[in-house]
Design a protein around this motif. Structure first.
Motif, short mmCIF file in Angstrom:
data_model
loop_
_atom_site.label_atom_id
_atom_site.label_comp_id
_atom_site.label_asym_id
_atom_site.label_seq_id
_atom_site.Cartn_x
_atom_site.Cartn_y
_atom_site.Cartn_z
N MET A 1 58.62 31.21 14.74
CA MET A 1 57.47 31.91 15.24
C MET A 1 56.36 30.89 15.52
O MET A 1 56.03 30.07 14.67
CB MET A 1 57.01 32.93 14.21
N ALA A 2 55.81 30.95 16.70
CA ALA A 2 54.75 30.02 17.10
C ALA A 2 53.38 30.68 16.90
O ALA A 2 53.19 31.84 17.20
CB ALA A 2 54.93 29.64 18.55
N TYR A 3 52.44 29.89 16.38
CA TYR A 3 51.07 30.35 16.17
C TYR A 3 50.17 29.69 17.21
O TYR A 3 50.21 28.47 17.39
CB TYR A 3 50.58 29.97 14.77
N LYS A 4 49.35 30.48 17.86
CA LYS A 4 48.40 29.94 18.84
C LYS A 4 47.27 29.21 18.11
O LYS A 4 46.85 29.64 17.04
CB LYS A 4 47.82 31.05 19.70
N VAL A 5 46.78 28.14 18.71
CA VAL A 5 45.65 27.41 18.18
C VAL A 5 44.38 28.11 18.67
O VAL A 5 44.27 28.45 19.85
CB VAL A 5 45.67 25.94 18.65
N GLN A 6 43.45 28.34 17.77
CA GLN A 6 42.23 29.04 18.12
C GLN A 6 41.48 28.30 19.23
O GLN A 6 41.46 27.07 19.25
CB GLN A 6 41.31 29.17 16.91
N PRO A 7 40.85 29.02 20.15
CA PRO A 7 40.14 28.37 21.25
C PRO A 7 38.96 27.52 20.81
O PRO A 7 38.59 26.57 21.49
CB PRO A 7 39.66 29.53 22.13
N ASP A 8 38.37 27.81 19.64
CA ASP A 8 37.23 27.03 19.15
C ASP A 8 37.66 25.68 18.57
O ASP A 8 36.83 24.78 18.43
CB ASP A 8 36.48 27.80 18.06
N PHE A 9 38.94 25.53 18.23
CA PHE A 9 39.43 24.30 17.64
C PHE A 9 39.61 23.25 18.74
O PHE A 9 40.28 23.48 19.74
CB PHE A 9 40.76 24.56 16.92
N VAL A 10 39.01 22.08 18.54
CA VAL A 10 39.05 21.03 19.56
C VAL A 10 40.35 20.24 19.44
O VAL A 10 40.63 19.64 18.41
CB VAL A 10 37.84 20.07 19.41
N CYS A 11 41.15 20.27 20.50
CA CYS A 11 42.36 19.45 20.59
C CYS A 11 42.72 19.31 22.06
O CYS A 11 42.30 20.08 22.90
CB CYS A 11 43.51 20.05 19.78
N GLU A 12 43.49 18.26 22.36
CA GLU A 12 43.89 17.98 23.73
C GLU A 12 44.94 19.01 24.19
O GLU A 12 45.74 19.48 23.39
CB GLU A 12 44.50 16.58 23.84
N ASN A 13 44.93 19.30 25.48
CA ASN A 13 45.98 20.12 26.06
C ASN A 13 47.18 19.23 26.36
O ASN A 13 47.08 18.00 26.35
CB ASN A 13 45.49 20.79 27.34
N CYS A 14 48.31 19.85 26.67
CA CYS A 14 49.52 19.10 27.01
C CYS A 14 49.26 18.23 28.22
O CYS A 14 48.72 18.69 29.23
CB CYS A 14 50.67 20.06 27.28
N ILE A 15 49.63 16.96 28.13
CA ILE A 15 49.38 16.02 29.23
C ILE A 15 50.31 16.30 30.41
O ILE A 15 50.00 15.95 31.54
CB ILE A 15 49.51 14.57 28.74
N PRO A 21 48.33 23.72 22.97
CA PRO A 21 49.48 23.63 22.06
C PRO A 21 49.58 24.84 21.12
O PRO A 21 48.62 25.58 20.93
CB PRO A 21 49.20 22.36 21.26
N VAL A 22 50.76 25.00 20.55
CA VAL A 22 51.02 26.00 19.52
C VAL A 22 51.56 25.27 18.30
O VAL A 22 51.99 24.12 18.38
CB VAL A 22 52.02 27.08 20.00
N VAL A 23 51.55 25.96 17.15
CA VAL A 23 52.04 25.38 15.90
C VAL A 23 53.21 26.21 15.41
O VAL A 23 53.16 27.43 15.41
CB VAL A 23 50.92 25.36 14.84
N GLU A 24 54.29 25.52 15.00
CA GLU A 24 55.46 26.18 14.42
C GLU A 24 55.78 25.54 13.08
O GLU A 24 55.47 24.36 12.87
CB GLU A 24 56.68 26.02 15.32
N GLN A 25 56.43 26.30 12.20
CA GLN A 25 56.92 25.74 10.95
C GLN A 25 58.43 25.87 10.93
O GLN A 25 58.98 26.96 11.18
CB GLN A 25 56.32 26.45 9.73
N ASN A 26 59.11 24.75 10.67
CA ASN A 26 60.56 24.73 10.60
C ASN A 26 60.94 24.14 9.25
O ASN A 26 60.92 22.93 9.08
CB ASN A 26 61.13 23.89 11.74
N LYS A 27 61.24 25.00 8.29
CA LYS A 27 61.51 24.63 6.91
C LYS A 27 60.37 23.82 6.34
O LYS A 27 59.31 24.34 6.04
CB LYS A 27 62.85 23.92 6.78
N HIS A 28 60.51 22.49 6.20
CA HIS A 28 59.47 21.66 5.59
C HIS A 28 58.65 20.90 6.62
O HIS A 28 57.82 20.08 6.25
CB HIS A 28 60.10 20.67 4.61
#
Length: 75
Positions: A1-15, A21-28
């Motif tokens: 399951m992918a989690y969206k990054v909040q729009p207020d959080f500053v990070c680069e977009n995909c080059i 970007p999105v965040v996923e957890q895969n076991k550890h």
């Protein structure tokens, strides 16, 4: 399951495609990745590492607006 990054959080977009970007957890592992599978652009680690994502997706040449050509000869 992918989690969206909040729009207020500053990070680069995909080059490659410009998507946020999105965040996923895969076991550890935590994976910060592009939501488009075609890009195959991701950073994995034991923590969510947005600094590594930003380093990987920062343009190598700074984009300039206007006529600020650094290679232009001045007289």
């Amino acid at each position: 399951m992918a989690y969206k990054v909040q729009p207020d959080f500053v990070c680069e977009n995909c080059i490659k495609c410009g998507s946020r970007p999105v965040v996923e957890q895969n076991k550890h592992l935590w994976i910060v990745k592009c939501p488009n599978d075609e890009c195959n652009n991701a950073v994995a680690g034991s923590i969510v590492d947005f600094k590594a994502w930003d380093r990987k997706n920062k343009p190598s040449v700074p984009l300039k607006k206007g006529n600020d050509d650094p290679l232009k000869k001045s007289s």
